[in-house]
Design a protein around this motif. Structure first.
Motif, short mmCIF file in Angstrom:
data_model
loop_
_atom_site.label_atom_id
_atom_site.label_comp_id
_atom_site.label_asym_id
_atom_site.label_seq_id
_atom_site.Cartn_x
_atom_site.Cartn_y
_atom_site.Cartn_z
N ALA A 8 0.84 -1.20 0.00
CA ALA A 8 0.00 0.00 0.00
C ALA A 8 0.87 1.25 0.00
CB ALA A 8 -0.94 -0.01 1.20
N ARG A 55 0.80 -6.68 -9.30
CA ARG A 55 -0.40 -5.85 -9.44
C ARG A 55 -1.01 -6.01 -10.83
NH1 ARG A 55 -0.48 0.63 -8.69
NH2 ARG A 55 0.66 0.47 -10.65
N GLY A 92 -2.60 -5.00 -0.61
CA GLY A 92 -2.00 -3.80 -0.04
C GLY A 92 -1.31 -4.04 1.29
#
Length: 127
Positions: A8, A55, A92
């Motif tokens: 995150a 991601r 995250g």
């Protein structure tokens, strides 16, 4: 002699920009501080590559789960969206160690960080 960060924090553009400023700041009087900042930046670059690869894989997986009809989602669509949110939150929270010394807060006086950049650096600052 290490600190923990999360994905995150890597996703925060203020954090990445602040670390770049630290690594490019050449006015520290102690070369050890300059070296430490450069090593932190280098280690973060390695972790950023892994973060971006993971991601991207997650985005592809999540894109396949997005319902076609967003205006009138079914209960199954709502459940799939909630599952994606939980997965994104877990992503995250992934943490990793940076095996370097933290940066002393007093050393940031002339680096030229914005308030948001300064706040984002909190996990790697001392005093």
């Amino acid at each position: 002699m290490s600190f923990t960060l999360t994905y995150a924090q890597l996703a925060n553009p203020n954090f990445v920009a602040a670390v770049r400023k630290l690594s490019q700041f050449a006015e520290w009087d102690d070369p050890k501080k300059l070296y430490n900042a450069a090593r932190i930046s280098s280690l973060l670059d390695q972790e950023l590559k892994t973060f971006y690869d993971l991601r991207q894989k997650n985005f592809k997986k999540w894109k396949a789960k997005v319902p076609e009809n967003n205006e009138d989602p079914t209960e199954a669509d709502k459940a799939a969206l909630e599952e994606m949110k939980v997965e994104a939150d877990k992503f995250g929270e992934v943490s990793f160690e940076i095996a370097r010394h933290k940066v002393d807060f007093a050393d940031l006086a002339n680096v030229g960080l914005s308030a948001n950049e300064l706040l984002s650096l909190e996990p790697l600052l001392t005093n």
